[in-house]
Design an enzyme around this catalytic site. Structure first.
Site, short mmCIF file in Angstrom:
data_model
loop_
_atom_site.label_atom_id
_atom_site.label_comp_id
_atom_site.label_asym_id
_atom_site.label_seq_id
_atom_site.Cartn_x
_atom_site.Cartn_y
_atom_site.Cartn_z
N SER A 170 3.80 -2.01 10.32
CA SER A 170 5.26 -2.01 10.49
C SER A 170 5.92 -3.34 10.09
O SER A 170 6.91 -3.76 10.70
CB SER A 170 5.64 -1.63 11.92
OG SER A 170 5.21 -0.31 12.20
N GLU B 227 -5.05 -4.85 10.67
CA GLU B 227 -4.01 -3.84 10.86
C GLU B 227 -4.28 -3.07 12.14
O GLU B 227 -5.07 -2.12 12.15
CB GLU B 227 -4.00 -2.85 9.68
CG GLU B 227 -3.74 -3.48 8.34
CD GLU B 227 -3.21 -2.47 7.33
OE1 GLU B 227 -2.13 -2.72 6.78
OE2 GLU B 227 -3.85 -1.41 7.12
N GLY C 84 3.04 -1.09 4.29
CA GLY C 84 3.03 0.34 3.96
C GLY C 84 4.44 0.81 3.63
O GLY C 84 4.96 0.59 2.54
N GLY C 85 5.11 1.43 4.61
CA GLY C 85 6.42 2.06 4.41
C GLY C 85 7.43 1.16 3.69
O GLY C 85 8.12 1.61 2.76
N GLU D 109 -6.50 4.77 7.97
CA GLU D 109 -6.34 6.20 7.65
C GLU D 109 -7.62 6.76 7.05
O GLU D 109 -7.96 7.93 7.26
CB GLU D 109 -5.13 6.38 6.72
CG GLU D 109 -3.83 6.23 7.50
CD GLU D 109 -2.68 5.61 6.74
OE1 GLU D 109 -2.69 5.61 5.50
OE2 GLU D 109 -1.76 5.09 7.40
N GLY E 4 2.83 2.40 10.76
CA GLY E 4 3.77 3.50 10.58
C GLY E 4 4.50 3.90 11.85
O GLY E 4 5.14 4.95 11.90
N HIS F 216 -9.40 1.23 5.21
CA HIS F 216 -8.08 1.41 5.83
C HIS F 216 -8.21 2.36 7.03
O HIS F 216 -9.02 3.30 7.00
CB HIS F 216 -7.09 1.98 4.81
CG HIS F 216 -5.69 1.95 5.31
ND1 HIS F 216 -5.18 2.92 6.14
CD2 HIS F 216 -4.70 1.03 5.15
CE1 HIS F 216 -3.93 2.61 6.45
NE2 HIS F 216 -3.61 1.47 5.86
N ASN G 249 0.87 -1.18 0.00
CA ASN G 249 0.00 0.00 0.00
C ASN G 249 0.90 1.23 0.00
O ASN G 249 1.49 1.57 1.03
CB ASN G 249 -0.89 -0.04 1.25
CG ASN G 249 -1.74 1.22 1.39
OD1 ASN G 249 -1.79 2.06 0.47
ND2 ASN G 249 -2.39 1.38 2.53
N TRP G 250 1.01 1.85 -1.17
CA TRP G 250 1.94 2.99 -1.29
C TRP G 250 1.39 4.26 -0.64
O TRP G 250 2.09 5.26 -0.55
CB TRP G 250 2.22 3.29 -2.77
CG TRP G 250 2.95 2.21 -3.48
CD1 TRP G 250 3.37 1.00 -2.97
CD2 TRP G 250 3.39 2.24 -4.85
NE1 TRP G 250 4.01 0.29 -3.94
CE2 TRP G 250 4.05 1.01 -5.10
CE3 TRP G 250 3.28 3.17 -5.87
CZ2 TRP G 250 4.60 0.70 -6.35
CZ3 TRP G 250 3.82 2.87 -7.11
CH2 TRP G 250 4.49 1.64 -7.35
N LYS G 251 0.13 4.26 -0.27
CA LYS G 251 -0.50 5.46 0.30
C LYS G 251 -0.27 6.64 -0.68
O LYS G 251 -0.29 6.42 -1.89
CB LYS G 251 0.01 5.72 1.71
CG LYS G 251 -0.11 4.44 2.56
CD LYS G 251 0.12 4.62 4.02
CE LYS G 251 -0.05 3.27 4.73
NZ LYS G 251 0.09 3.34 6.16
#
Ligand code: 13P
Length: 256
Positions: free
Chosen positions: A213, A168, A234-235, A98, A174, A96, A10-12
């Site tokens: 993470s 999640e 993610g990251g 966010e 993150g 998600h 997930n590149w956001k």
């Protein structure tokens, strides 16, 4: 059914169109034919067309990060499921944390979105997870149960194997703080028991991903945790070394 483990990135809100195409091109060259995992890229909307094109003819999947539930109309800034489908994507991340916590998406909206995505024969990656406050006040199971019950309302007759669940925990996203194997195993077991109550034995076929993470240093332990069928990353999905490292470990150590 795809029984391979899944690694979805997930590149956001990261990477321009050019950066995205160059990135997936490198990953494709590096792990094509070697990955024993289903790899899915979820870039921003503006990169979907070009990334689908770059990956054409491969087994890599592409997903969007959100969708609106209406077919068309006066919804400034929104993108319909039909529009997404026309880009060639196969997956859509929904619910998600966010979207829930920054943009105020409710369970009712998420439910409508899941219906819309399934009706279009795309695969929802339905995200659930508790906040730190929920966990501290022993509300984790209740929160997960509510999110699943409300998110999947009216879906008793669907084939659940056509969706993916991503657990999640919000406090692990993150933050560099990963849930322990024990916490993950318990949460995944609980999610599976709720799905089994809804759909019966077939629920065991629904992939449940862990997200929060995940990186190349913890992927081996997490992928061997009971009930984990892959990751939503993610990251670490933004960097070639870490993303390929995760895919390699998942390919090696996954056992369903
Ligand atoms: P991080 O891997 O950066 O914690 O993000 C997880 C996530 O939100 C994936 O959807």
């Amino acid at each position: 059914m795809n029984t391979k483990p899944i690694v979805a990135g997930n590149w956001k809100m990261n990477k321009s169109g050019e950066e995205g195409v160059s990135f997936v091109g490198k990953i494709k060259n590096r792990i094509l034919d070697k990955a024993e995992a289903k790899v899915i890229f979820c870039p921003p909307f503006t990169s979907l067309f070009s990334i689908v094109k770059t990956l054409n003819g491969t087994d890599f999947g592409v997903g969007a990060q959100n969708a609106h539930f209406e077919v068309e109309g006066a919804y400034t800034g929104e993108i319909s499921v039909g529009m997404l489908k026309s880009t060639g994507v196969q997956y859509v991340i929904l619910g998600h944390s966010e979207r829930r916590h920054i943009f105020g998406e409710t369970d009712v909206w998420i439910n409508k979105k899941i219906h819309a995505v399934l009706n279009a024969e795309l695969v929802p990656i339905f995200c659930i997870g508790e906040t730190l406050d929920d966990r501290k006040s022993n509300q984790t199971t209740q929160v997960l149960e509510n999110q699943i019950n409300l998110g999947l309302q009216g879906m008793d007759s669907i084939d659940p194997v056509k969706m993916i669940i991503a657990y999640e925990p919000v406090w692990a996203i993150g933050t560099g703080e990963t849930a322990s194997s024990d916490q993950v195993a318990r949460a995944h077991g609980y999610v599976q028991s709720i799905l089994e109550r809804m759909f019966g034995q077939i629920a065991h076929e629904v992939p449940i991903l862990y997200g929060g993470s995940v990186n190349e240093n913890n992927a081996t332990e997490l992928i061997q945790t009971d009930g984990v069928d892959g990751f939503l990353v993610g990251g670490a999905s933004l960097k070639e070394e870490s993303f390929c490292g995760i895919v390699e470990q998942v390919s090696k150590f996954y056992k369903r």
